[in-house]
Design an enzyme around this catalytic site. Structure first.
Site, PDB file in Angstrom:
ATOM      1  N   GLU A 101      12.427  12.674   0.109  1.00 20.77           N
ATOM      2  CA  GLU A 101      11.343  12.061  -0.667  1.00 20.77           C
ATOM      3  C   GLU A 101       9.984  12.631  -0.279  1.00 20.77           C
ATOM      4  O   GLU A 101       9.143  12.875  -1.129  1.00 20.77           O
ATOM      5  CB  GLU A 101      11.374  10.544  -0.446  1.00 20.77           C
TER       6      GLU A 101
ATOM      7  N   LYS B 169       4.507  29.574   4.013  1.00 27.53           N
ATOM      8  CA  LYS B 169       3.722  29.349   2.799  1.00 27.53           C
ATOM      9  C   LYS B 169       2.232  29.346   3.105  1.00 27.53           C
ATOM     10  O   LYS B 169       1.425  29.893   2.353  1.00 27.53           O
ATOM     11  CB  LYS B 169       4.090  28.004   2.189  1.00 27.53           C
TER      12      LYS B 169
ATOM     13  N   TYR C 152       9.378  15.533   0.771  1.00 21.74           N
ATOM     14  CA  TYR C 152       9.253  16.857   0.170  1.00 21.74           C
ATOM     15  C   TYR C 152       9.045  16.761  -1.323  1.00 21.74           C
ATOM     16  O   TYR C 152       8.339  17.563  -1.919  1.00 21.74           O
ATOM     17  CB  TYR C 152      10.440  17.739   0.555  1.00 21.74           C
TER      18      TYR C 152
ATOM     19  N   HIS D 237      13.560  11.387   3.735  1.00 20.72           N
ATOM     20  CA  HIS D 237      12.970  12.648   4.089  1.00 20.72           C
ATOM     21  C   HIS D 237      12.862  13.612   2.907  1.00 20.72           C
ATOM     22  O   HIS D 237      11.778  14.156   2.670  1.00 20.72           O
ATOM     23  CB  HIS D 237      13.594  13.317   5.321  1.00 20.72           C
TER      24      HIS D 237
ATOM     25  N   TRP E  27       7.287  -0.455   4.197  1.00 19.20           N
ATOM     26  CA  TRP E  27       7.884   0.218   3.044  1.00 19.20           C
ATOM     27  C   TRP E  27       9.273   0.738   3.310  1.00 19.20           C
ATOM     28  O   TRP E  27      10.039   0.953   2.385  1.00 19.20           O
ATOM     29  CB  TRP E  27       6.975   1.333   2.507  1.00 19.20           C
TER      30      TRP E  27
ATOM     31  N   SER F 231      -0.521  26.744  -5.335  1.00 22.58           N
ATOM     32  CA  SER F 231      -0.083  28.126  -5.533  1.00 22.58           C
ATOM     33  C   SER F 231      -0.556  28.695  -6.861  1.00 22.58           C
ATOM     34  O   SER F 231      -0.471  29.897  -7.069  1.00 22.58           O
ATOM     35  CB  SER F 231       1.441  28.217  -5.471  1.00 22.58           C
TER      36      SER F 231
ATOM     37  N   SER G  80      14.018   5.891 -13.483  1.00 20.97           N
ATOM     38  CA  SER G  80      12.990   6.628 -14.203  1.00 20.97           C
ATOM     39  C   SER G  80      12.820   8.031 -13.656  1.00 20.97           C
ATOM     40  O   SER G  80      12.776   9.022 -14.393  1.00 20.97           O
ATOM     41  CB  SER G  80      11.677   5.849 -14.103  1.00 20.97           C
ATOM     42  N   SER G  81      12.746   8.132 -12.326  1.00 19.32           N
ATOM     43  CA  SER G  81      12.541   9.446 -11.708  1.00 19.32           C
ATOM     44  C   SER G  81      13.719  10.368 -11.939  1.00 19.32           C
ATOM     45  O   SER G  81      13.547  11.561 -12.193  1.00 19.32           O
ATOM     46  CB  SER G  81      12.331   9.291 -10.202  1.00 19.32           C
TER      47      SER G  81
ATOM     48  N   ASP H 257       8.260  21.838 -26.042  1.00 18.82           N
ATOM     49  CA  ASP H 257       8.350  20.498 -25.451  1.00 18.82           C
ATOM     50  C   ASP H 257       9.430  20.570 -24.383  1.00 18.82           C
ATOM     51  O   ASP H 257       9.948  21.639 -24.097  1.00 18.82           O
ATOM     52  CB  ASP H 257       8.661  19.424 -26.514  1.00 18.82           C
TER      53      ASP H 257
ATOM     54  N   HIS I 196       0.848  -1.199   0.000  1.00 15.93           N
ATOM     55  CA  HIS I 196       0.000   0.000   0.000  1.00 15.93           C
ATOM     56  C   HIS I 196       0.876   1.239   0.000  1.00 15.93           C
ATOM     57  O   HIS I 196       0.702   2.153  -0.813  1.00 15.93           O
ATOM     58  CB  HIS I 196      -0.921  -0.023   1.218  1.00 15.93           C
TER      59      HIS I 196
ATOM     60  N   THR J 162       7.408  26.285   6.004  1.00 15.63           N
ATOM     61  CA  THR J 162       6.130  25.688   5.628  1.00 15.63           C
ATOM     62  C   THR J 162       4.984  26.569   6.117  1.00 15.63           C
ATOM     63  O   THR J 162       4.020  26.827   5.393  1.00 15.63           O
ATOM     64  CB  THR J 162       6.010  24.292   6.241  1.00 15.63           C
TER      65      THR J 162
ATOM     66  N   HIS K 293      14.792  12.422  12.384  1.00 12.51           N
ATOM     67  CA  HIS K 293      13.581  12.472  13.202  1.00 12.51           C
ATOM     68  C   HIS K 293      12.732  11.230  12.974  1.00 12.51           C
ATOM     69  O   HIS K 293      11.797  10.967  13.718  1.00 12.51           O
ATOM     70  CB  HIS K 293      12.772  13.760  12.997  1.00 12.51           C
ATOM     71  N   HIS K 294      13.068  10.439  11.961  1.00 12.11           N
ATOM     72  CA  HIS K 294      12.416   9.158  11.791  1.00 12.11           C
ATOM     73  C   HIS K 294      13.050   8.114  12.694  1.00 12.11           C
ATOM     74  O   HIS K 294      12.584   6.981  12.743  1.00 12.11           O
ATOM     75  CB  HIS K 294      12.539   8.689  10.336  1.00 12.11           C
TER      76      HIS K 294
END
Lengths: 181, 622, 244
Positions: free
Chosen positions: B255, B331, B257, B253, B139, B268, B169-170, B104, B75, B328, B302-303
């Protein structure tokens, strides 16, 4: 520009492999080979020199093609590829020697991290050699001089990067490894 | 010579399925990403629903613990890597060239390659379900549970190879977008005149190329341990199992973001359009995004507050994490200020954008609670974290993505999504989502740990779990309503026209859907909100003047204006197939890897050597 | 916010000065091996602590990462193989506290629980004394038969009972005073004869994937020649229940 950004990404890749190596430095199980015991500075210095010379060849190749001199380009790029392959030969020799002396990737943390780090570097060199030889072959059929030799510029950037990574590895792994035992 | 040129010739005027399979047009690729990722999003949702049904009451065993562990692992992997990330990529692909006034992306074939590699990587990851078991270790896959002794079987290999392929790919896509945004903006569009969505795409792309190598190394190290008996995570050889956690979260981390910045970019764009006011504090919003991008690297542990890194480490990371809340929050204030005093137009994109702001505030607050390291010692690994994650990822990213879909569907397809059904979708999702996830805060603080396939009724968790499951079902119905809206509107939606929302940015200046070449004449940009300026001039609310350039861009799509667009190509897909075959080889048998790598190598040579244009006639003699 | 965080973080990291009782915990998939190094007590899945005393828990793992969590007494801390982590807590009130593993550790992670009993010092010391004694001798015929079944069917390969000859296995929990514990199967079921019977009949039903049901070393469950008959189970239940 793509190549520059890609190389930035590759910096992170090699940086992480190097970090793993450094984190585990000195923590191999006692009784198993350590860097000080097994690394051979004189031989590796020669292979480092060979790789550095290949970068010089690369510069000459690019300089030739950007002046439109395809014939000289072919000579220099072949030299680059040959010296790169020589470097790889040294690496293979070193890996097999270490295996005979009892250091494999499975032996201890030094083996695991050392072989992975230098192995990936070697893989990158191999890709580079294939690329160089491809350009050598292409120079007979196509026009490499257009866009100011952009195709060659790209492989040159890559090749110099691979060389710089090796210098870092040589310093951190070999020179420091041997002085610290 | 002729035969090689013949073998390498580009597809000639492909139609139907072939057209989609060889396309290098960013708009088509965007659609491909969008459709594929939404299908995977549905898979992920199904996996979630099964888990919720299992957990609705104590002591159920609708699924075994083994299957449940695969469900929660897949999941998360599906939603993150096959859901949110490619949905963001869909938007990058569809909108970035349009918003910067380009025809393009910088490297169209690389773009196609990214998509196909994503699709095959996704299929590879999912194929574990049918091929003996998906990964079942969560995960983030902590070592040494992931070693070959504790996780025999191929599940972990699907994880490793799947994520590795998806990573390539990314990174390829990110490289492409960085070069595109830096190099291909319309004249006059300086960096500080770019739409915020483009800024967020740029920052996200930098995060992608720097974060993925870290996890790639981790995956390689794990693969080597499992396959070759090496010692990266082997405590018996003196290795530190926590190294995996560091490598994973240094990637992980940034990731998150990567998952949220595109969403922030979408919001925005939507909020100013539907408030009919420019974004409040553009420079500050951009700067906050850049700051978040940098600071995201400084908070990963922090994880790991409960790993026992020591009070100094925990304190440092607690402080850095608290600090990242600042940009954050900045924003959020700017978004609220954008709406304040604006002429608010309540349409579905706006509803989802406002929903985003609300849900993200809640998610952010629970995040700040986590940053208090000692308190996190109670919250970590409980449903409190699950609540936080989903508020920021669903209430945040997914809400923003829905906002983007309603906003940009008209541009991509030429038709509007139905507004009434859209509002039903919004309310069902909002109510269902909050009902599903808000109670998880209580469950977590009440001691319910994560990743448990069942619980005992004595713990007293039954009530909130039942409410949560009911909420998730309502949420599911909301998604079905959206699907209905989507398919119905494709056929019967109201025709959109160029600019249904009275938009502010360049994509609204061309037809819906845009012609293949996007802009007949590349516009010249004079300020932010370039299109708004064109329409209304500098003094704001005068009668819209349609300048000549806009009309020129509305010419019939099939007159090419002599613009040659990049030709379609087989090579990207072949290269992607090669890499995927190589991937399966890494799982099953190295021979396949050699075959796959050879295919990729051939495709790369073809890619380099193929003619730059398609043949002008069917025989291919140019 | 940062200041109280940092202060608290440092406070929880080191036990306060003064008397403390050290307990060593080795986490296994999916049970807790508990040892009191100062007194020599060995037990499993249950901690007894004197009220008001600082308890220093030193932990390591036998296999994968686990996490020690007693929500009402302290925050959690992960337990890792190859290293030792430690946390401290102090129970200020007498009572029974629920604990569970808080890091996914495999199939039966959901069933890896434990209990902490905080008791007045006198009770605690009495408990300690009892734990140090050898196992109670079997009294009834069933119990005696159970004791020999325990040896004959190979349970001793994994379990220790001090006082029973040959029962020195360390793969599974120490069972010397099993009957006196409050739960079976690591906090999952209350200790009583019915539950003991359920457990012995099919451990895999209660803790899927566990070693007792699945390892070749566990002859009674994996080798048909050693399978337990209903009579065997009844005798074992009587015997184990008598180990107070």
């Amino acid at each position: 520009m793509l190549m520059w950004v890609f190389l930035g990404s590759e910096c992170m890749f090699f940086g992480t492999l190097l970090a793993t190596y450094l984190i585990y430095y000195g923590q191999g199980l006692p009784g198993t080979p350590t860097p000080g015991e097994i690394l051979d500075i004189p031989t590796t210095s020669v292979s480092t020199f060979v790789l550095l010379m290949s970068s010089l060849m690369m510069v000459l190749a690019y300089s030739s093609i950007s002046r439109g001199n395809v014939k000289n380009f072919r000579i220099w790029i072949l030299c680059t590829a040959l010296l790169g392959s020589t470097f790889l030969g040294f690496q293979i020799f070193e890996f097999t020697e270490f295996a005979h002396e009892g250091l494999t990737p499975k032996t201890n943390l030094f083996g695991t991290t050392f072989f992975t780090l230098t192995g990936f570097h070697g893989a990158h060199v191999t890709v580079g050699v294939i690329w160089l030889l491809s350009l050598f072959g292409y120079s007979f059929k196509g026009d490499l001089t257009k866009d100011g030799g952009l195709n060659v510029d790209l492989v040159a950037l890559y090749w110099h990067f691979v060389d710089i990574v090796w210098i870092v590895i040589f310093t951190v792994v070999y020179l420091i490894g041997v002085t610290n035992g | 010579m002729a035969s090689i040129a013949g073998a390498l010739r580009r597809p000639y005027n492909p139609t139907g399925v072939w057209r989609w399979m060889t396309t290098v047009d960013h708009k088509k690729i965007g659609v491909l990403y969008g459709v594929s990722s939404f299908i995977f999003f549905l898979f992920g949702g199904l996996e979630a629903l099964i888990m919720r049904i299992q957990l609705a009451r104590a002591g159920q065993d609708i699924v075994s613990p083994e299957v449940f562990s695969q469900l929660f692992t897949m999941h998360a992997l599906t939603m993150i890597f096959l859901g949110v990330m490619p949905l963001s990529a869909a938007f990058f692909n569809l909108m970035v060239p349009l918003m910067i006034g380009a025809r393009d992306v910088a490297f169209p074939r690389l773009n196609a390659f990214s998509y196909w590699l994503f699709l095959f990587g996704a299929i590879l990851l999912q194929s574990g379900w049918f091929l003996g078991g998906s990964p079942n270790v969560g995960w983030f896959a902590y070592a040494p549970l992931t070693s070959s002794s504790f996780s025999p079987g191929n599940g972990m290999e699907f994880y490793i190879v799947g994520l590795g392929v998806l990573g390539i790919s990314s990174v390829a896509a990110a490289l492409n977008f960085i070069v595109t945004i830096i190099n291909m903006r319309a004249p006059g569009m300086s960096l500080m005149r770019m739409p915020v969505f483009i800024w967020m795409t740029l920052i996200t792309s930098f995060l992608l190329i720097t974060a993925f190598p870290v996890i790639t190394v981790g995956l390689i190290e794990l693969y080597f341990d499992r396959t070759f008996g090496m010692n990266f995570f082997n405590p018996d050889a003196g290795a530190d199992v926590v190294l995996w956690q560091h490598l994973f979260w240094v990637f992980g981390h940034p990731e998150v973001y990567i998952l949220i910045l595109p969403a922030m970019g979408i919001v925005s764009e939507v909020l100013p359009t539907f408030s009919r006011k420019p974004l409040f504090g553009y420079s500050v919003v951009v700067l906050s995004g850049i700051t978040i991008g940098f600071m995201g690297w400084a908070v990963w542990s922090h994880h790991m507050f409960t790993v026992g890194l020591g009070p100094i480490a925990n304190s440092v990371f607690a402080i850095t994490t608290m600090s990242i809340a600042v940009p954050t929050a900045v924003k959020i204030f700017n978004w609220i200020a954008t709406m304040w005093g604006g002429s608010i137009n309540i349409k579905t994109p706006m509803l989802f954008a406002i929903g985003f702001v609300g849900m993200f505030i809640i998610g952010g607050l629970s995040g700040v609670m986590h940053s208090i390291a000692p308190a996190d010692a109670q919250q970590q690994d409980t449903y409190f974290v699950v609540a936080h994650i989903h508020y920021v990822l669903f209430g945040g990213s997914i809400f923003a993505i829905f906002s983007g879909i309603y906003y940009w569907f008209p541009k991509a397809s030429g038709r509007m999504l139905n507004e009434r059904i859209g509002q039903i979708h919004f309310w069902l999702v909002t109510i269902g989502f909050n009902m599903a996830f808000f109670p998880m805060h209580f469950l977590g603080l009440d001691g319910m740990p994560r990743r448990q396939y069942t619980y005992q009724t004595e713990m007293g968790w039954d009530f909130w779990n039942l409410i949560s499951t009911m909420g998730s079902l309502i949420l599911g119905i909301g998604i079905l309503v959206f699907l209905h809206n989507f398919f119905r509107s494709l056929r019967h939606g109201e025709i959109a026209g160029n600019d249904p929302w009275d938009g502010r940015t360049l994509e609204w200046s061309i037809s819906s859907p845009p012609p293949e070449y996007n802009f007949a004449t590349i516009p010249t940009v004079h300020g932010r909100d370039a299109f708004w300026e064109e329409k209304y001039g500098h003094d704001g609310m005068t009668v819209p003047v349609v300048p000549a350039g806009v009309e020129a861009n509305n010419d019939a799509a099939d007159s090419h204006h002599g613009i040659h667009m990049p030709s379609p190509s087989y090579m990207p897909m072949i290269a992607a197939i090669g890499l995927s075959v190589a991937g399966y080889g890494l799982i099953y048998h190295f021979a396949a890897s050699v075959v796959g790598a050879s295919i990729t190598l051939v495709a790369i040579f073809g890619w380099a050597m193929e003619p730059s244009a398609e043949p002008t006639n069917a025989e291919g003699d140019s | 916010m940062a200041i109280p965080t940092v202060i608290t973080q440092f406070y929880i990291s080191e036990p306060p000065a003064g008397d403390q009782l050290t307990i060593n915990v080795v986490a296994h998939q999916w049970w807790w091996d508990i040892k009191y190094p100062e007194s020599g007590v060995i037990t499993a899945n249950e901690l007894h602590v004197p009220v008001g005393t600082t308890i220093n828990v030193e932990m390591t793992s036998n296999d994968v990462i686990h996490s020690f969590w007693v929500p009402k007494l302290a925050g959690k801390l992960d337990i890792m193989p190859g290293k030792t982590t430690s946390l401290w807590f102090r129970a200020d009130e007498v009572g029974e506290y629920f604990g569970q593993c808080a890091e996914f550790c495999g199939e039966s992670h959901a069933w890896m629980k434990f209990r902490v009993f905080a008791e007045p010092i006198a009770e605690f010391e009495a408990w300690q004394q009892k734990q140090l004694a050898n196992a109670a001798n079997p009294t009834t015929a069933e119990e005696t038969q159970g004791a020999s079944t325990f040896v004959a069917k190979g349970c001793i390969a994994c379990h220790s009972i001090s006082g029973v000859l040959g029962a020195a296995g360390v793969i599974g929990p120490n069972l010397t005073h099993l009957g006196g514990r409050s739960t079976i199967a690591a906090g999952v079921m209350d200790m009583n004869q019915d539950n003991l019977r359920k457990w012995l009949t099919d451990p895999n039903e209660i803790k899927p994937g566990n070693i007792m049901s699945n390892s070749p070393v566990s002859l009674a469950y994996t080798n048909p020649n050693f399978a337990l008959t209903t009579e065997d189970i009844n005798n074992l239940v009587a015997f184990l229940h008598s180990l107070k």
